[in-house]
Design an enzyme around this catalytic site. Sequence first.
Site, short mmCIF file in Angstrom:
data_model
loop_
_atom_site.label_atom_id
_atom_site.label_comp_id
_atom_site.label_asym_id
_atom_site.label_seq_id
_atom_site.Cartn_x
_atom_site.Cartn_y
_atom_site.Cartn_z
N ILE A 14 36.55 37.68 45.08
CA ILE A 14 37.52 38.74 45.41
C ILE A 14 37.20 39.91 44.49
CG2 ILE A 14 39.96 39.37 45.54
CD1 ILE A 14 40.56 36.51 46.31
N HIS A 15 36.37 40.79 45.01
CA HIS A 15 35.90 41.97 44.28
C HIS A 15 36.78 43.17 44.62
CE1 HIS A 15 33.85 43.27 48.00
NE2 HIS A 15 33.64 41.98 48.16
N ALA A 16 36.35 44.35 44.23
CA ALA A 16 37.19 45.55 44.31
C ALA A 16 37.74 45.84 45.70
CB ALA A 16 36.43 46.77 43.78
#
Length: 88
Positions: A14-16
């Site tokens: 779960i990145h930016a």
Amino acid sequence: MKTQQFTVVDPLGIHARPASQLVAKATPFTSEIEVRTAEKAANLKSILGVMGLALKPGSQFTLYVEGSDEEQAFAALTALITEMGLAQ
């Protein structure tokens, strides 16, 4: 209070970008919305908090929703997490 445990399946974690989409979905609700791992907790209405969890593939987290609109918030967030293929 509504809760559900998830395991991150997105190969990037779960990145930016997905974190910002989750925050945008959570923000309009009045309920308290939190994501917790075994070590940390973050307000899902805070991009810095969510990013600080560093949720990588295989990470487990629990979504906690409590408040007057918890049913709607929980349904919207669990649907988004599943539809985006972030976790199961």
